[in-house]
Motif scaffolding. Structure first.
Motif, PDB file in Angstrom:
ATOM      1  N   ALA A 146       0.814  -1.412  -0.108  1.00  0.00           N
ATOM      2  CA  ALA A 146       0.097  -0.048   0.190  1.00  0.00           C
ATOM      3  C   ALA A 146       1.044   1.443  -0.306  1.00  0.00           C
ATOM      4  O   ALA A 146       0.572   2.283  -0.532  1.00  0.00           O
ATOM      5  CB  ALA A 146      -1.116   0.161   1.293  1.00  0.00           C
ATOM      6  N   ALA A 147       1.925   1.010   0.880  1.00  0.00           N
ATOM      7  CA  ALA A 147       3.231   2.146   1.266  1.00  0.00           C
ATOM      8  C   ALA A 147       3.240   2.390  -1.018  1.00  0.00           C
ATOM      9  O   ALA A 147       3.706   3.869  -1.292  1.00  0.00           O
ATOM     10  CB  ALA A 147       3.737   1.890   1.790  1.00  0.00           C
ATOM     11  N   ASN A 148       3.987   1.575  -1.279  1.00  0.00           N
ATOM     12  CA  ASN A 148       4.341   1.381  -2.331  1.00  0.00           C
ATOM     13  C   ASN A 148       2.903   2.832  -3.758  1.00  0.00           C
ATOM     14  O   ASN A 148       4.109   2.814  -4.069  1.00  0.00           O
ATOM     15  CB  ASN A 148       4.407   0.368  -3.182  1.00  0.00           C
ATOM     16  N   VAL A 149       1.651   2.052  -3.994  1.00  0.00           N
ATOM     17  CA  VAL A 149       1.087   2.408  -4.342  1.00  0.00           C
ATOM     18  C   VAL A 149       0.542   4.328  -4.144  1.00  0.00           C
ATOM     19  O   VAL A 149       0.759   5.163  -4.936  1.00  0.00           O
ATOM     20  CB  VAL A 149      -0.352   1.435  -4.157  1.00  0.00           C
ATOM     21  N   ARG A 150       0.754   4.459  -2.834  1.00  0.00           N
ATOM     22  CA  ARG A 150       0.472   5.735  -2.259  1.00  0.00           C
ATOM     23  C   ARG A 150       1.694   6.841  -2.784  1.00  0.00           C
ATOM     24  O   ARG A 150       1.470   7.641  -3.456  1.00  0.00           O
ATOM     25  CB  ARG A 150       1.035   5.626  -0.584  1.00  0.00           C
ATOM     26  N   ASP A 151       3.276   6.118  -2.884  1.00  0.00           N
ATOM     27  CA  ASP A 151       3.957   7.291  -3.832  1.00  0.00           C
ATOM     28  C   ASP A 151       4.308   6.995  -4.707  1.00  0.00           C
ATOM     29  O   ASP A 151       4.384   8.022  -5.241  1.00  0.00           O
ATOM     30  CB  ASP A 151       5.252   6.282  -2.932  1.00  0.00           C
ATOM     31  N   ALA A 152       3.644   6.068  -5.705  1.00  0.00           N
ATOM     32  CA  ALA A 152       3.154   6.077  -6.900  1.00  0.00           C
ATOM     33  C   ALA A 152       2.217   6.921  -7.680  1.00  0.00           C
ATOM     34  O   ALA A 152       2.217   7.818  -8.411  1.00  0.00           O
ATOM     35  CB  ALA A 152       2.872   4.530  -7.577  1.00  0.00           C
ATOM     36  N   LEU A 153       0.915   6.922  -6.232  1.00  0.00           N
ATOM     37  CA  LEU A 153      -0.406   8.053  -7.258  1.00  0.00           C
ATOM     38  C   LEU A 153      -0.199   9.482  -6.777  1.00  0.00           C
ATOM     39  O   LEU A 153      -0.914  10.416  -6.511  1.00  0.00           O
ATOM     40  CB  LEU A 153      -1.019   7.418  -6.550  1.00  0.00           C
ATOM     41  N   ARG A 154       1.159   9.996  -5.441  1.00  0.00           N
ATOM     42  CA  ARG A 154       1.155  11.035  -4.949  1.00  0.00           C
ATOM     43  C   ARG A 154       1.629  11.665  -6.410  1.00  0.00           C
ATOM     44  O   ARG A 154       2.238  11.568  -7.196  1.00  0.00           O
ATOM     45  CB  ARG A 154       2.996  10.841  -3.924  1.00  0.00           C
ATOM     46  N   GLY A 155       0.956  13.080  -6.276  1.00  0.00           N
ATOM     47  CA  GLY A 155       0.953  14.059  -6.864  1.00  0.00           C
ATOM     48  C   GLY A 155       0.107  14.010  -8.133  1.00  0.00           C
ATOM     49  O   GLY A 155      -0.318  14.981  -9.159  1.00  0.00           O
ATOM     50  N   GLY A 156      -0.865  12.727  -8.287  1.00  0.00           N
ATOM     51  CA  GLY A 156      -1.533  12.877  -9.364  1.00  0.00           C
ATOM     52  C   GLY A 156      -2.699  13.181  -9.363  1.00  0.00           C
ATOM     53  O   GLY A 156      -3.552  13.749  -8.053  1.00  0.00           O
ATOM     54  N   ARG A 157      -3.977  13.507  -9.795  1.00  0.00           N
ATOM     55  CA  ARG A 157      -5.084  13.671  -9.928  1.00  0.00           C
ATOM     56  C   ARG A 157      -6.018  12.911  -9.371  1.00  0.00           C
ATOM     57  O   ARG A 157      -7.364  12.864  -8.391  1.00  0.00           O
ATOM     58  CB  ARG A 157      -6.070  13.801 -11.254  1.00  0.00           C
ATOM     59  N   LEU A 158      -5.563  11.583  -8.529  1.00  0.00           N
ATOM     60  CA  LEU A 158      -6.585  10.330  -8.522  1.00  0.00           C
ATOM     61  C   LEU A 158      -6.455  10.610  -7.139  1.00  0.00           C
ATOM     62  O   LEU A 158      -8.279  10.234  -6.465  1.00  0.00           O
ATOM     63  CB  LEU A 158      -6.199   8.974  -9.353  1.00  0.00           C
ATOM     64  N   VAL A 159      -5.550  10.729  -6.524  1.00  0.00           N
ATOM     65  CA  VAL A 159      -5.953  11.230  -5.036  1.00  0.00           C
ATOM     66  C   VAL A 159      -6.018  12.611  -5.142  1.00  0.00           C
ATOM     67  O   VAL A 159      -6.649  12.812  -3.731  1.00  0.00           O
ATOM     68  CB  VAL A 159      -4.684  11.218  -4.126  1.00  0.00           C
ATOM     69  N   GLN A 160      -6.798  13.404  -5.437  1.00  0.00           N
ATOM     70  CA  GLN A 160      -7.119  14.362  -5.328  1.00  0.00           C
ATOM     71  C   GLN A 160      -8.740  14.760  -6.116  1.00  0.00           C
ATOM     72  O   GLN A 160      -9.961  15.760  -5.746  1.00  0.00           O
ATOM     73  CB  GLN A 160      -6.645  15.826  -6.177  1.00  0.00           C
ATOM     74  N   MET A 161      -8.966  13.024  -6.012  1.00  0.00           N
ATOM     75  CA  MET A 161     -10.508  13.318  -6.987  1.00  0.00           C
ATOM     76  C   MET A 161     -11.644  13.073  -5.762  1.00  0.00           C
ATOM     77  O   MET A 161     -11.918  12.448  -4.706  1.00  0.00           O
ATOM     78  CB  MET A 161     -10.920  11.926  -7.977  1.00  0.00           C
ATOM     79  N   ASP A 162     -12.699  13.460  -6.208  1.00  0.00           N
ATOM     80  CA  ASP A 162     -13.998  13.892  -5.661  1.00  0.00           C
ATOM     81  C   ASP A 162     -14.410  12.194  -6.111  1.00  0.00           C
ATOM     82  O   ASP A 162     -14.725  11.783  -6.774  1.00  0.00           O
ATOM     83  CB  ASP A 162     -15.380  14.687  -5.767  1.00  0.00           C
ATOM     84  N   GLN A 163     -14.166  11.058  -4.946  1.00  0.00           N
ATOM     85  CA  GLN A 163     -14.988   9.917  -5.118  1.00  0.00           C
ATOM     86  C   GLN A 163     -15.557   8.889  -4.033  1.00  0.00           C
ATOM     87  O   GLN A 163     -16.219   7.816  -4.272  1.00  0.00           O
ATOM     88  CB  GLN A 163     -13.269   8.944  -5.042  1.00  0.00           C
ATOM     89  N   SER A 164     -16.755   9.869  -3.622  1.00  0.00           N
ATOM     90  CA  SER A 164     -17.753  10.331  -2.563  1.00  0.00           C
ATOM     91  C   SER A 164     -18.892   9.268  -3.076  1.00  0.00           C
ATOM     92  O   SER A 164     -19.576   8.521  -2.643  1.00  0.00           O
ATOM     93  CB  SER A 164     -18.543  10.947  -1.833  1.00  0.00           C
ATOM     94  N   ASP A 165     -19.119   8.890  -4.788  1.00  0.00           N
ATOM     95  CA  ASP A 165     -20.254   7.940  -5.112  1.00  0.00           C
ATOM     96  C   ASP A 165     -19.642   6.788  -5.809  1.00  0.00           C
ATOM     97  O   ASP A 165     -20.094   6.141  -6.416  1.00  0.00           O
ATOM     98  CB  ASP A 165     -20.574   9.352  -6.399  1.00  0.00           C
ATOM     99  N   LYS A 166     -18.379   6.780  -5.846  1.00  0.00           N
ATOM    100  CA  LYS A 166     -17.849   6.043  -6.414  1.00  0.00           C
ATOM    101  C   LYS A 166     -16.998   5.055  -5.014  1.00  0.00           C
ATOM    102  O   LYS A 166     -15.589   4.880  -4.637  1.00  0.00           O
ATOM    103  CB  LYS A 166     -16.705   6.150  -7.040  1.00  0.00           C
ATOM    104  N   ILE A 167     -17.694   3.771  -4.639  1.00  0.00           N
ATOM    105  CA  ILE A 167     -17.433   4.098  -2.751  1.00  0.00           C
ATOM    106  C   ILE A 167     -16.520   2.284  -3.102  1.00  0.00           C
ATOM    107  O   ILE A 167     -15.623   2.895  -2.318  1.00  0.00           O
ATOM    108  CB  ILE A 167     -18.920   3.184  -2.175  1.00  0.00           C
ATOM    109  N   GLN A 168     -16.704   1.415  -3.719  1.00  0.00           N
ATOM    110  CA  GLN A 168     -16.200   0.575  -3.575  1.00  0.00           C
ATOM    111  C   GLN A 168     -15.584   0.140  -5.522  1.00  0.00           C
ATOM    112  O   GLN A 168     -17.167  -0.331  -6.243  1.00  0.00           O
ATOM    113  CB  GLN A 168     -16.998  -0.879  -3.378  1.00  0.00           C
ATOM    114  N   ASP A 169     -14.119  -0.135  -6.049  1.00  0.00           N
ATOM    115  CA  ASP A 169     -14.304  -1.318  -7.284  1.00  0.00           C
ATOM    116  C   ASP A 169     -13.937  -2.335  -6.776  1.00  0.00           C
ATOM    117  O   ASP A 169     -14.384  -3.585  -5.926  1.00  0.00           O
ATOM    118  CB  ASP A 169     -12.862  -0.799  -7.334  1.00  0.00           C
ATOM    119  N   PRO A 170     -13.794  -3.382  -7.857  1.00  0.00           N
ATOM    120  CA  PRO A 170     -14.144  -4.832  -7.889  1.00  0.00           C
ATOM    121  C   PRO A 170     -12.509  -4.730  -6.780  1.00  0.00           C
ATOM    122  O   PRO A 170     -11.434  -4.288  -6.553  1.00  0.00           O
ATOM    123  CB  PRO A 170     -13.382  -5.116  -9.454  1.00  0.00           C
ATOM    124  N   LEU A 171     -13.219  -6.585  -6.101  1.00  0.00           N
ATOM    125  CA  LEU A 171     -12.238  -7.152  -5.448  1.00  0.00           C
ATOM    126  C   LEU A 171     -10.611  -7.252  -5.751  1.00  0.00           C
ATOM    127  O   LEU A 171      -9.515  -6.570  -5.109  1.00  0.00           O
ATOM    128  CB  LEU A 171     -12.396  -8.191  -4.750  1.00  0.00           C
TER     129      LEU A 171
END
Length: 519
Positions: free
Chosen positions: A269-294
């Protein structure tokens, strides 16, 4: 990196000499890689050589007192009751090498042979064998001279790799063939060219050469290192896939891994957070997208399970690499030679079985991510990531990666419990450890293709979205690496070259550190 590793660079030609100092108790998996793959030289610590000499003198003193010693003044296996007199020593040891050279092809690669040589050399430095120091120096000199015995891989059941390691013994006495500077030449010729003399075998020397688990532990170290690289890469590719899906980043929230602190999952998880840092995905409003496929939501947990299994297996393997599996075992301080079963490697064999099973989960979940990325209802993009309705794109690719997953599922089946009772019914336990290691390496190979094909899907989806500029710092670097070997798919083309190119990238390894690609 260990202070045992020396890199001397005097600022002039020739290139710096890179050396690993072996001492019998602190060899790391990374150092096995440096020696086996990158060709670093080895040197031996003075204290370790002193122990080797002490043990050698001790077994001769004890034998002179009439104490029966297995493999020295007594035979081996079922012939343990046969007395070996001093006038029989050389012939007995030579015959032991001959009779045990019974493995079959394919032959080990030069890198694998080097890993086996260093694994056995380091364990000999424990001083528990009684071997003559010349044998120890021969292991060192073969490594440093780049003389690699031709060693067939198949024939060991895992209770000591005797039928395989004996082929190294043939080289040491100047027989058989070796690979040297890329050429298949007679061992005697290669030794002479390097200024080396074949060894004259003495009491217990042959047993020391043939009876260890160095085949399994040496290649096991290379396999463990490759598995870790692949898991780091799987994290990096998953991060790009998550951005390609415009998925939910919340399952990687650090707080979640504090309330259930499984180490492997937290690291992924830490590796993935590092990869996503600074990108738009972590800044998106995802309140209506509660859960992805497993396959996306649980990716770090599945990758983490493989990390945990690998961490345990590596811990056990390091005990093996820095321990003695000799039978009998020489205890210098106690002036004893004790019959042992230290050649039994069940503890780390079953650990690698666990790694294989865990990697099968990594494979399956990657396949499902690729399937989801090719499905319009999940991505909102073209069917099979086609750039236009007239393009088939990645539809047929699904058959390729799922067929490889089927191979991985087969290879993940345990084999360590399958053995016969041999040697006149006296050897009635084994582990098939070389096969366990070999099938784990085969899983890694196939999984490298599967992760590579996931990378193709992720990069294609990013291109179809036109979202390259919004990627995280780490994901952006991953994307650029993929696109450096495979261009975007704009029209249908043969995909096999693309698969091969990204496979090579995955095998080399991609790791995210602090949002920066570290290849």
């Amino acid at each position: 990196m260990s202070d045992k590793i020396v890199d001397t660079d005097l600022g002039r030609q020739p290139p710096p000499v890179r050396v690993v100092m072996l001492d019998g108790h602190s060899l790391s998996i990374r150092e096995v890689e440096l020696i086996a793959i990158e060709g670093w030289r080895v040197e031996l610590s003075e204290d370790a050589l002193k122990r080797v000499g002490q043990a050698h003198r001790l077994i001769h003193e004890l034998a002179a007192e009439g104490i029966p010693i297995y493999g020295l003044n007594r035979g081996v296996g079922l012939n343990k009751d046969i007395e070996i007199t001093a006038d029989m020593y050389e012939a007995f040891n030579r015959n032991l090498i001959y009779s045990h050279s019974a493995a079959v092809e394919p032959a080990a690669s030069e890198q694998e042979v080097r890993a086996v040589l260093v694994a056995r050399l380091n364990s000999l430095l424990k001083g528990c064998t009684g071997v003559q120091p010349a044998i120890v120096m021969m292991y060192r000199d073969l490594l440093n001279a780049g003389i690699h015995p031709i060693m067939p891989l198949r024939g060991s059941i895992g209770a000591g790799d005797i039928s395989v390691l004996s082929h190294i013994g043939l080289t040491m006495i100047g027989e058989g063939n070796v690979i040297c500077e890329g050429q298949n030449v007679a061992a005697k010729t290669a030794l002479q060219a390097a200024g080396m003399e074949p060894v004259k075998l003495g009491p217990k020397d042959a047993l020391a050469i043939v009876s260890s688990n160095a085949l399994s532990s040496g290649i096991g170290a290379l396999t463990a290192a490759a598995a870790l690289r692949l898991l780091d890469t799987a994290d990096a590719v998953f991060a790009l896939s998550l951005e390609a899906l415009q998925g939910c980043a919340s399952p990687m929230d650090e707080a979640l891994f504090a309330v259930r602190p499984f180490e492997g999952a937290a690291e992924s998880a830490a590796n993935v957070r590092d990869a996503l840092r600074g990108g738009r995905l972590v800044q998106m409003d995802q309140s209506d997208k509660i859960q992805d496929p497993l396959s996306f939501r649980s990716a770090c947990h599945v990758h983490g399970a493989a990390r945990d299994a690998l961490a345990y297996a590596s811990k056990q393997l390091l005990l093996q690499l820095n321990g003695s599996d000799d039978n009998p075992c020489v205890l210098i301080d106690e002036r004893r030679v004790v019959p042992s079963s230290n050649f039994d490697v069940t503890s780390w064999t079953v650990a690698f079985e666990m790694v294989a099973i865990a990697l099968s989960h990594v494979s399956k979940i990657s396949c499902y991510r690729s399937l989801k990325l090719g499905t319009s209802s999940f991505t909102g993009l073209g069917r099979f990531l086609a750039p236009n309705p007239g393009t088939i794109a990645f539809g047929t690719l699904q058959k390729t990666y799922t067929s490889l997953d089927a191979e991985i599922r087969l290879l993940s089946n345990p084999v360590s419990a399958d053995y016969f009772s041999l040697a006149g019914e006296i050897e009635d336990h084994a582990n098939n450890t070389p096969l366990v290691i070999r099938k784990t390496a085969d899983i890694i190979d196939r999984l490298s293709y599967i992760i590579g094909m996931e990378a193709l899907h992720a990069a294609q989806a990013i291109d179809l979205r036109g979202s390259q500029a919004g990627l995280g710092q780490g994901s952006s670097a991953v994307y650029e690496q993929i696109r450096s070997v495979v261009p975007v798919l704009t029209v249908d083309r043969p995909l096999t070259p693309d698969i091969g190119a990204v496979y090579e990238l995955i095998r080399r390894g991609i790791r995210i550190e602090g949002g920066v690609l570290d290849e």
